[in-house]
Design a protein around this motif. Structure first.
Motif, PDB file in Angstrom:
ATOM      1  N   ASP A  84      71.668  12.901  20.814  1.00  0.00           N
ATOM      2  CA  ASP A  84      73.069  12.716  21.202  1.00  0.00           C
ATOM      3  C   ASP A  84      73.503  11.258  21.017  1.00  0.00           C
ATOM      4  O   ASP A  84      74.613  10.978  20.553  1.00  0.00           O
ATOM      5  CB  ASP A  84      73.281  13.129  22.663  1.00  0.00           C
ATOM      6  CG  ASP A  84      73.190  14.626  22.875  1.00  0.00           C
ATOM      7  OD1 ASP A  84      73.232  15.377  21.870  1.00  0.00           O
ATOM      8  OD2 ASP A  84      73.070  15.050  24.046  1.00  0.00           O
ATOM      9  N   ALA A  85      72.615  10.331  21.395  1.00  0.00           N
ATOM     10  CA  ALA A  85      72.930   8.910  21.269  1.00  0.00           C
ATOM     11  C   ALA A  85      73.137   8.529  19.807  1.00  0.00           C
ATOM     12  O   ALA A  85      74.092   7.823  19.459  1.00  0.00           O
ATOM     13  CB  ALA A  85      71.819   8.065  21.898  1.00  0.00           C
ATOM     14  N   THR A 137      76.375  10.084  18.438  1.00  0.00           N
ATOM     15  CA  THR A 137      77.556   9.400  18.959  1.00  0.00           C
ATOM     16  C   THR A 137      77.767   8.085  18.230  1.00  0.00           C
ATOM     17  O   THR A 137      78.902   7.725  17.870  1.00  0.00           O
ATOM     18  CB  THR A 137      77.410   9.145  20.469  1.00  0.00           C
ATOM     19  OG1 THR A 137      77.221  10.396  21.136  1.00  0.00           O
ATOM     20  CG2 THR A 137      78.639   8.458  21.031  1.00  0.00           C
ATOM     21  N   ILE A 196      74.043   1.497  22.903  1.00  0.00           N
ATOM     22  CA  ILE A 196      73.394   2.655  23.520  1.00  0.00           C
ATOM     23  C   ILE A 196      72.646   2.156  24.747  1.00  0.00           C
ATOM     24  O   ILE A 196      71.811   1.251  24.644  1.00  0.00           O
ATOM     25  CB  ILE A 196      72.411   3.343  22.554  1.00  0.00           C
ATOM     26  CG1 ILE A 196      73.120   3.750  21.258  1.00  0.00           C
ATOM     27  CG2 ILE A 196      71.747   4.531  23.229  1.00  0.00           C
ATOM     28  CD1 ILE A 196      74.241   4.736  21.427  1.00  0.00           C
ATOM     29  N   TYR A 207      77.119   5.254  24.470  1.00  0.00           N
ATOM     30  CA  TYR A 207      76.324   6.329  25.076  1.00  0.00           C
ATOM     31  C   TYR A 207      75.561   5.758  26.257  1.00  0.00           C
ATOM     32  O   TYR A 207      75.013   4.664  26.186  1.00  0.00           O
ATOM     33  CB  TYR A 207      75.354   6.923  24.056  1.00  0.00           C
ATOM     34  CG  TYR A 207      74.630   8.154  24.551  1.00  0.00           C
ATOM     35  CD1 TYR A 207      75.210   9.412  24.464  1.00  0.00           C
ATOM     36  CD2 TYR A 207      73.356   8.061  25.115  1.00  0.00           C
ATOM     37  CE1 TYR A 207      74.557  10.546  24.920  1.00  0.00           C
ATOM     38  CE2 TYR A 207      72.695   9.190  25.576  1.00  0.00           C
ATOM     39  CZ  TYR A 207      73.300  10.434  25.476  1.00  0.00           C
ATOM     40  OH  TYR A 207      72.662  11.554  25.939  1.00  0.00           O
TER      41      TYR A 207
END
Length: 593
Positions: A197-198, A201, A215, A369
């Motif tokens: 996900d990081a 994103t 992040i 994130y």
């Protein structure tokens, strides 16, 4: 005004938010606040947060809307949210992206806004004038492309952070893939869901909306793997900046172990060696090194930081700033000049002791994130940790010396008190079957402790090769305790260390507290708890600074169990909770898995 007595929040008109700790909805409210507010104080019963423009801009950059923020506040507030706070939140969130940096069809860098009056106002601001080359139309200003970072800094300072969608150079190509298994151990691995996900994103589908940002993940959560996955996404030459030579070599080991990169493709650029390869790993220290000028020698600005030339040595497509909260001031300057290159910041905390969070936001990028530490702990991705503060009374002679000391000397006296030795020895006895780091700030104190507990010592003067040897002995289980100075705060991979005992720190540094806890958060093979102890002399500024250091961890959901060293004439150290003091202690509560 409606009154909801079961709710834990009081939102005040000065944009401070009071959070009741002894409330059934405390944890849910804390997690909501952490997305858009900054924790300022965390005494036993009431924690104080503040909603700031920067905290709101980071929230906006991460996709949070004003309506969502106001819904969270209303959900947990005892009273109605003050009207001026509602207005301020909508105003601050609305300011993010009202101006945009982009490229026009001729490839020129422009600053645009649908708000003609705002753009006209900005042309008159002295902070922006040096970077504006002219006005193309009512909605468009021409900007000096070499000053892209400087104008972003200026816009943040005047309260209108720009959304930068001007895009980036691709950089020299590099074929790289993550392997399905470690070369060294043969163990299979894959990106965890939050790591993926990081990366997604940050990458944002390869669009101009992605490619720069920070992040935020806990220590032990695999930030290095996130960085390597970002390189794989972009397939380009990459420069990686780290806080130390040990950290640089750890990155190189991980790249060689978990990607298709070979030794001839990755270079170390440190004080010891100067290799420039498709992936080059360097340190903040070497980048900010300055030659000492001889008496009478003329100052030449371009020679001030000779290693800044590394930024132009290859066509980098990505710059990774490891532990971006440590980014030195001179590197901000060069970062302002390389805005056309993608930039990824990795950190466990955005807290900076120099208060330059705005420069991280404008030059490296906004927070893209973030995931609460407790969420990853509950999912088993980082170790479950219990935090303990051990308060120790100064002996009478030291107490009098402390009372008479100059203010500048008090902290060192309190932090290095010999009265900490006995509780330390007891803790080491209690954890004799564990792997333990004893951490401190003052070298003389650490030398004395290392001698008493018969453990090796690592300080800034310890050669890198010796540091790596001792760290490897810890990894191999041949060494069970190690005394370390602040050089071990960052990027030290000791997976099975499960106890840290902090003797002294950098005054009230919140970022240091987060990093030190992070040394023990890697998941343990046997599922053991991690224990983080801080030894504090009570009724001194050692105790006051300790309370400030704990702010960040409190924000992340950790609570300190406060204990006292029980003293009797024939002193046998025994840690006991003082009767009647539990109501005033921050008692750790383990979350349900």
């Amino acid at each position: 005004m409606p009154y909801s007595p079961n709710n834990p929040l009081i939102v005040q008109s000065d944009r401070s938010v009071l959070l009741e700790v002894q409330n059934d909805r405390y944890e849910a409210a804390r997690d909501a606040l952490a997305r858009f507010a900054e924790l300022q104080k965390s005494p036993e019963f009431i924690h104080t947060y503040r909603i700031t423009p920067l905290s709101l801009w980071n929230a906006a950059a991460a996709g949070l809307s004003a309506d969502q923020i106001l819904a969270d506040l209303s959900e947990y507030a005892k009273f109605d949210v003050p009207e001026n706070v509602i207005f301020d939140i909508r105003e601050s969130i609305g300011r993010y992206g009202r101006v945009r940096l982009e490229k026009n069809e001729d490839g020129l860098l422009i600053l645009t806004s649908a708000d003609v009056a705002l753009l006209t106002e900005l042309t008159r601001r002295k902070e922006l004038k040096p970077y504006l080359l002219g006005q193309l139309d009512a909605n468009t200003l021409l900007v000096d492309p070499a000053r892209r970072g400087h104008i972003k800094q200026a816009l943040v300072h005047v309260g209108y952070p720009a959304e930068d969608v001007a895009g980036y150079v691709e950089g020299a190509p590099l074929e790289i893939s993550l392997l399905p298994a470690s070369r060294a151990s043969g163990d299979a691995f894959a990106l965890r869901h939050y790591q993926q996900d990081a990366v997604d994103t940050f990458y944002a589908g390869g669009s101009a909306r992605g490619g720069s940002g920070v992040i935020v993940l806990p220590c032990g959560a695999g930030k290095t793997l996130v960085g390597m996955a970002a390189i794989q996404k972009l397939q380009c030459n990459t420069l990686i900046l780290t806080p130390s030579t040990v950290a640089a070599r750890q990155w190189i080991r991980e790249l060689l172990d978990k990607t298709t990169i070979t030794e001839d493709m990755v270079g170390e650029y440190t004080g010891l060696t100067k290799e420039i390869k498709p992936i080059t790993v360097t340190t903040y220290q070497i980048m900010t090194w300055r030659p000492r000028r001889k008496h009478g020698e003329e100052f030449v600005p371009e020679n001030e930081y000779p290693h800044f030339g590394l930024f132009d040595q290859r066509d980098w497509g990505l710059i990774i700033y490891d532990e971006v909260h440590l980014l030195p001031a001179p590197v901000f300057r060069i970062t302002a000049e390389i805005q056309a290159r993608r930039r990824l910041g990795l950190t466990a905390t955005l807290v900076r002791e120099d208060n330059r969070e705005e420069d991280v936001f404008s030059l490296v990028g906004p927070k893209k994130y973030d995931v609460p530490w407790k969420d990853l702990e509950a999912q088993g991705w980082i170790a479950t940790a219990e935090c303990h503060e051990i308060r120790i009374s100064l002996p009478d002679d030291e107490r009098m010396a402390y009372a008479l000391a100059e203010d500048r000397d008090k902290y060192r006296m309190a932090a290095t008190s010999m009265s900490k030795i006995a509780p330390l020895v007891q803790l080491l006895s209690k954890h004799r079957n564990d792997q333990v780091l004893v951490i401190g700030q003052y070298i003389e104190q650490l030398e004395r402790v290392a001698e008493v507990v018969e453990a090796p010592l690592i300080t800034g003067s310890t050669p890198v090769r010796e540091r790596e040897r001792l760290f490897q002995l810890m990894r191999d289980g041949e060494l069970s305790r190690l005394v370390v100075s602040k050089v071990a705060n960052f990027a030290v991979d000791l997976p099975e260390v499960n106890v840290a005992i902090q003797l002294s720190g950098s005054y009230g540094s919140r970022q240091e507290e987060a990093q030190r806890l992070g040394r023990i958060l890697r998941p343990k093979k046997n599922g053991m708890l991690a224990h983080f102890y801080t030894l504090v002399t009570k009724d001194t500024n050692d105790q006051e600074f300790a309370a400030n250091r704990q702010l960040f961890l409190t924000e992340q959901g950790y609570r300190y169990e406060i204990l006292y060293a029980h003293e009797v004439p024939d002193y046998q150290p025994n840690l006991v909770a003082t009767p009647g003091d539990h109501a005033g202690s921050r008692r750790y509560e383990r979350p349900h898995a």
